[in-house]
Design a protein around this motif. Sequence first.
Motif, short mmCIF file in Angstrom:
data_model
loop_
_atom_site.label_atom_id
_atom_site.label_comp_id
_atom_site.label_asym_id
_atom_site.label_seq_id
_atom_site.Cartn_x
_atom_site.Cartn_y
_atom_site.Cartn_z
N GLY A 69 40.75 45.69 31.46
CA GLY A 69 41.22 45.98 32.80
C GLY A 69 40.23 46.90 33.48
O GLY A 69 39.73 47.84 32.86
N ALA A 78 42.07 40.86 43.86
CA ALA A 78 42.49 40.84 42.46
C ALA A 78 42.76 39.43 41.97
O ALA A 78 42.51 39.12 40.80
N GLU A 79 43.26 38.58 42.86
CA GLU A 79 43.58 37.21 42.44
C GLU A 79 42.34 36.44 42.01
O GLU A 79 42.34 35.71 41.02
N ARG A 80 41.23 36.61 42.75
CA ARG A 80 39.98 35.92 42.40
C ARG A 80 39.11 36.75 41.47
O ARG A 80 38.11 36.26 40.94
N GLY A 81 39.46 38.03 41.26
CA GLY A 81 38.67 38.88 40.40
C GLY A 81 37.35 39.30 41.02
O GLY A 81 36.35 39.47 40.33
N PRO A 95 31.56 39.16 41.59
CA PRO A 95 32.58 38.49 40.75
C PRO A 95 32.75 39.20 39.41
O PRO A 95 32.43 38.67 38.34
N ARG A 97 35.22 40.01 37.46
CA ARG A 97 36.04 39.43 36.38
C ARG A 97 35.24 38.40 35.59
O ARG A 97 35.24 38.40 34.36
N THR A 98 34.53 37.53 36.29
CA THR A 98 33.72 36.51 35.62
C THR A 98 32.59 37.15 34.83
O THR A 98 32.34 36.79 33.67
N VAL A 109 40.23 39.23 31.72
CA VAL A 109 39.87 40.47 32.42
C VAL A 109 40.71 40.58 33.69
O VAL A 109 40.83 39.62 34.45
N ALA A 110 41.30 41.76 33.91
CA ALA A 110 42.04 42.04 35.14
C ALA A 110 41.24 43.00 35.99
O ALA A 110 40.67 43.97 35.48
N LEU A 111 41.16 42.72 37.28
CA LEU A 111 40.45 43.59 38.22
C LEU A 111 41.45 44.12 39.24
O LEU A 111 42.24 43.35 39.80
N LEU A 303 48.05 41.13 31.04
CA LEU A 303 47.42 39.82 30.86
C LEU A 303 47.78 39.22 29.51
O LEU A 303 48.11 38.04 29.40
#
Length: 333
Positions: A69, A78-81, A95, A97-98, A109-111, A303
């Motif tokens: 996290g 947050a939805e797209r990270g 990006p 999260r990616t 991974v949560a952003l 998650l």
Amino acid sequence: MRHVIALDVGGTGMKAALAGPGGELLHQARRATGRERGPEAVVAGILDFAAELRAYGADRFGEPAGAAGVAVPGIVDAERGVAVYAANLGWRDVPLRTLLGERLGSIPVALGHDVRTGGLAEGRIGAGQGADRFLFVPLGTGIAGAIGIDGRVEAGAHGFAGEIGHIVVRPGGTPCPCGQRGCLERFASASAVSQAWAEACGDPGADAADCAKAVESGDARALAVWRDAVDALADGLVTALTLLDPRVLIIGGGLAEAGETLFSPLRDAVRRRVTFQKLPEIVPAALGDTAGCLGAGLMAWDLLDTAAATATAATAPPASPAATAATPPEVTT
């Protein structure tokens, strides 16, 4: 031992931890964000820090982290990270999260937004624990808010929920970088109080903590600066509680470190302003500067919990036709 990676990225420093299943911090580390080296270097530093934490956890606990996290400042999707924009870090559309997922062995991974992430921790395991509705408002360089509902934090349709610092409390007042005039954070943030007190006392190096000490000693100039800030804050908070009806109002950030020097007049000021509204409990934040890390850890565990619940539902045997068949209606003649 099962654990997750938690990262709280700030404008000047990064706080990190490995968090256990109960949210406990098993290992903590800090390092500079390095923003003076540019946004690409900041991103590289985040990825390196996370990778080091993963390696440490695998060595110390016998298995790598199951998820990560990350809390970051600025505008966050947050939805797209994606870390959309952060003025103090100079990045756009990163990006994260990616990038982190790739660096950490494809773990989930949560952003999240830094204030909402800290609010998540305060609501679940901090000052708002047990409250079904809370509002977390840290008073720092600026002012933002986290709207807590039943153990989660509301981001809004576009990720801007909780921007209480940009409620206009003094129409036509001090210009704000957001483009408005008279925003709450221009009068009641720690930086605003620091600026007002420096001007009032003639010391360019004076800050909000100095102002609070002067208030406690009865300095008339400090009392005037403090009163203006408290009145503006009360105006903004009453607008927020009118809209949101929180059960608990949690105040954090640097200005809250003044303790009852802030909370006593603030509670009185809010009480004087409410009419039909229910007065919430107004309390100081409980988790200090660990709230971001704790919240990032909670996001990571969420998650894993969601993934486990989905897997369980997918492997559950289908209900038998007899159990799912509708009972035919009774026919009478």
